[in-house]
Design an enzyme around this catalytic site. Structure first.
Site, mmCIF file in Angstrom:
data_model
loop_
_atom_site.group_PDB
_atom_site.id
_atom_site.type_symbol
_atom_site.label_atom_id
_atom_site.label_comp_id
_atom_site.label_asym_id
_atom_site.label_seq_id
_atom_site.Cartn_x
_atom_site.Cartn_y
_atom_site.Cartn_z
ATOM 1 N N CYS A 1 0.648 -1.200 0.042
ATOM 2 C CA CYS A 1 -0.172 0.031 0.206
ATOM 3 C C CYS A 1 0.726 1.290 0.095
ATOM 4 O O CYS A 1 0.316 2.286 -0.118
ATOM 5 C CB CYS A 1 -0.973 0.041 1.042
ATOM 6 S SG CYS A 1 -2.092 -1.369 1.435
ATOM 7 N N HIS B 1 12.536 1.217 5.150
ATOM 8 C CA HIS B 1 12.367 -0.383 4.747
ATOM 9 C C HIS B 1 12.893 -0.880 5.907
ATOM 10 O O HIS B 1 14.088 -1.074 6.310
ATOM 11 C CB HIS B 1 13.061 -0.741 3.432
ATOM 12 C CG HIS B 1 12.550 -1.787 2.831
ATOM 13 N ND1 HIS B 1 12.343 -3.036 3.610
ATOM 14 C CD2 HIS B 1 12.122 -1.973 1.432
ATOM 15 C CE1 HIS B 1 11.980 -3.797 2.617
ATOM 16 N NE2 HIS B 1 11.672 -3.314 1.418
ATOM 17 N N HIS C 1 -2.028 19.731 6.906
ATOM 18 C CA HIS C 1 -2.719 18.375 6.581
ATOM 19 C C HIS C 1 -2.144 17.164 6.637
ATOM 20 O O HIS C 1 -0.861 17.201 6.473
ATOM 21 C CB HIS C 1 -3.467 18.874 5.133
ATOM 22 C CG HIS C 1 -3.956 20.209 4.922
ATOM 23 N ND1 HIS C 1 -5.109 20.537 5.525
ATOM 24 C CD2 HIS C 1 -3.606 21.392 4.320
ATOM 25 C CE1 HIS C 1 -5.543 21.749 5.135
ATOM 26 N NE2 HIS C 1 -4.829 22.358 4.455
ATOM 27 N N HIS D 1 -2.625 6.889 5.501
ATOM 28 C CA HIS D 1 -2.908 5.835 4.646
ATOM 29 C C HIS D 1 -4.479 5.025 5.073
ATOM 30 O O HIS D 1 -4.269 4.675 6.509
ATOM 31 C CB HIS D 1 -2.010 4.614 4.374
ATOM 32 C CG HIS D 1 -2.413 3.313 3.769
ATOM 33 N ND1 HIS D 1 -3.193 3.272 2.874
ATOM 34 C CD2 HIS D 1 -2.291 2.169 4.472
ATOM 35 C CE1 HIS D 1 -3.544 2.041 2.783
ATOM 36 N NE2 HIS D 1 -2.910 1.320 3.539
ATOM 37 N N ASN E 1 -10.477 0.593 2.128
ATOM 38 C CA ASN E 1 -8.854 0.733 2.018
ATOM 39 C C ASN E 1 -8.550 0.407 0.406
ATOM 40 O O ASN E 1 -8.781 -0.588 0.178
ATOM 41 C CB ASN E 1 -8.168 -0.391 2.611
ATOM 42 C CG ASN E 1 -6.744 -0.564 2.579
ATOM 43 O OD1 ASN E 1 -6.205 0.391 1.700
ATOM 44 N ND2 ASN E 1 -5.952 -1.223 3.265
#
Length: 512
Positions: free
Chosen positions: A245, A324, A408, A412, A445
């Site tokens: 995602c 990562h 703002h 996700h 989602n």
């Protein structure tokens, strides 16, 4: 705003005698106001310290210059003539340095416009109707259906989210043709809207980046777009798969890097996901959760490095920070596509997912913070770090106030738990996460495209003003946490043909 009112109303229900309230609570209120203005004064002083120091010196220099007589000016000119070689050398060096900087500095990347795919109304499915289809599908036992019903009730999704046509069928028909139709509808729908709004000729596109984590047919989705819109033969095209995602931010980062190498061109980023062939039809609970969250969606973004596009662009890309955690085995397997004991494929979500996401977020903001936070917040964070590490005191770590860096937040919309976790950890207000919650409620989602539906929500509400800063945060399998920071170049008007165009007046809605 509603969340703030609710919070204050809860405080008003405490039963306190009027006299006692007047005697004890008023000084506390005054103290909190005093501390608030002390903190504001501290932030202003540290943020403008250099200006406050230089301004008096400039005033003194200006006053001194105003007192110079014509004789003083003639003497100054004569002095410069005497050192003519030095003056010319310094001037040439300054000109060379300026030219070198202009030619080697990173090219600015502008977001001209973007569009989000809005599925047809007949593709929407209420929670009740979705549960009925689960029962009629013939692939789930009663316990699995009941488990998914409970997840849906707590998921934060509403009754207008969209599923592909193949899932509407009884039984479902997850064929390759149906999967292609779902993805092409999302991609072409978003691109058609983007090209119509920007009036750009598709042949002017020099860079194309497409990301779809689970559906990667041959030819690639980037080739599908090249074929559909007859893009030019020397286009630099990329197709990203399996990146989860957070791939939307990764695609933007890749496009940004390519725009540094190719002058005066456009880059198009397309983010989508496919559900048709990736619904799980087994009984393993950790794999059933994905069925309840993911829904149809897609977004197309037009980026430019042309200085002439600055005036008509909505945003400028300021920072991209990627984290990562794949070197850690737990993080690597916390979102994992695999077969269950019966050989049925699905996405398994680990119970450690939120803890791993929190760790990835911490690493990400450790890098992002110094780039965006004011000096005052960095000093407070550094001071508490010294007290904790060097002095050995039991000091609670200072959480920087990211509301001082951004107006703002586009978090996700991975699920209610994800939004709750970030709201708590970053000490955000309900209005700060409103776009994320409402996107989850309305569209579900939508994977890598969810952060664009959220940005569109902010625009549709008319809240985006010139100079506002936007933080897009996305999580993905691997495990990854990626951030993109944008600054608004103009007062952004509600988007044409946007996904919220027909319903923004109904939001925000009260969530159960």
């Amino acid at each position: 705003m509603e969340g703030v009112k609710d919070s204050s109303s809860r405080g008003a229900t405490v039963k306190v005698k009027p006299e006692r309230d007047h005697t004890y609570r008023l000084p506390d209120f005054l103290q909190s106001v005093k501390l608030k203005y002390v903190k504001l004064g501290y932030h202003y002083l540290t943020s403008h310290l250099l200006t406050l120091c230089i301004t008096p010196l400039m005033i003194l220099v200006l006053l001194q210059a105003m007192q110079m007589t014509p004789d003083d000016l003639r003497q100054l000119w004569a002095h410069l003539q005497f050192h003519l070689v030095s003056v010319i050398s310094v001037s040439m060096l300054a000109a060379f340095a300026s030219t070198f900087y202009i030619l080697t500095r990173p090219r600015r990347v502008y977001l001209v416009d973007y569009s989000c795919y809005r599925p047809r109304d007949d593709q929407s499915l209420s929670i009740h109707a979705f549960v009925d289809r689960l029962r009629l599908a013939g692939t789930y036992d009663d316990a699995s259906v009941e488990f998914q019903r409970k997840i849906l009730e707590k998921s934060g999704l509403g009754d207008r989210t969209h599923l592909p046509e193949a899932i509407h069928m009884i039984p479902p028909t997850p064929t390759m043709r149906a999967a292609r139709e779902e993805t092409e509808q999302a991609i072409f729908g978003a691109l058609d809207c983007l090209f119509a709004n920007t009036k750009i000729n598709p042949k002017d596109i020099g860079i194309l980046v497409v990301n779809s984590s689970l559906f990667n047919p041959t030819p690639s989705l980037s080739a599908v777009i090249v074929n559909k819109y007859k893009l030019r033969g020397n286009i630099k095209s990329f197709n990203l798969g399996g990146m989860g995602c957070s791939a939307g931010v990764i695609s933007v980062d890749l496009a940004k890097d390519m725009l540094q190498l190719q002058r005066n061109t456009y880059a198009v980023v397309v983010s989508t996901e496919n559900i048709t062939q990736n619904s799980y039809h087994g009984v393993k609970k950790s794999m059933l959760i994905a069925n309840c969250l993911f829904r149809v969606g897609g977004a197309a973004i037009l980026l430019s490095n042309k200085s002439s596009d600055k005036r008509r662009s909505k945003y400028e890309l300021v920072h991209v920070v990627r984290t990562h955690k794949g070197a850690d085995d737990k993080a690597f397997r916390c979102v994992y596509q695999e077969e269950d004991d019966e050989g049925k494929i699905g996405i398994s979500l680990s119970k450690d997912l939120m803890a791993i996401a929190g760790g990835a977020l911490k690493t990400n903001i450790t890098t992002l913070g110094p780039l965006v936070l004011p000096v005052s917040e960095q000093l407070l964070f550094f001071a508490t770090l010294v007290m904790k590490k060097v002095l050995g005191k039991n000091v609670k770590p200072y959480i920087p106030d990211f509301k001082m860096a951004f107006e703002h937040f586009c978090i996700h919309a991975g699920g209610r738990a994800v939004i709750d976790e970030l709201e708590t950890n970053l000490q955000l207000l309900p209005v700060d996460v409103e776009a994320s919650r409402m996107t989850l409620q309305r569209f579900g989602n939508t994977s890598s495209s969810s952060i664009w539906y959220e940005l569109s929500y902010v625009e549709a509400k008319g809240r985006m003003r010139k100079g506002n800063r936007v933080w897009q945060i996305a999580f993905g399998s691997g495990f990854k946490c990626n951030s993109a920071v944008w600054v608004a170049l103009n007062n952004v008007q509600p988007p044409k043909n946007g996904p919220w165009e027909d319903c923004i007046h109904n939001y925000p809605v009260k969530l159960i």
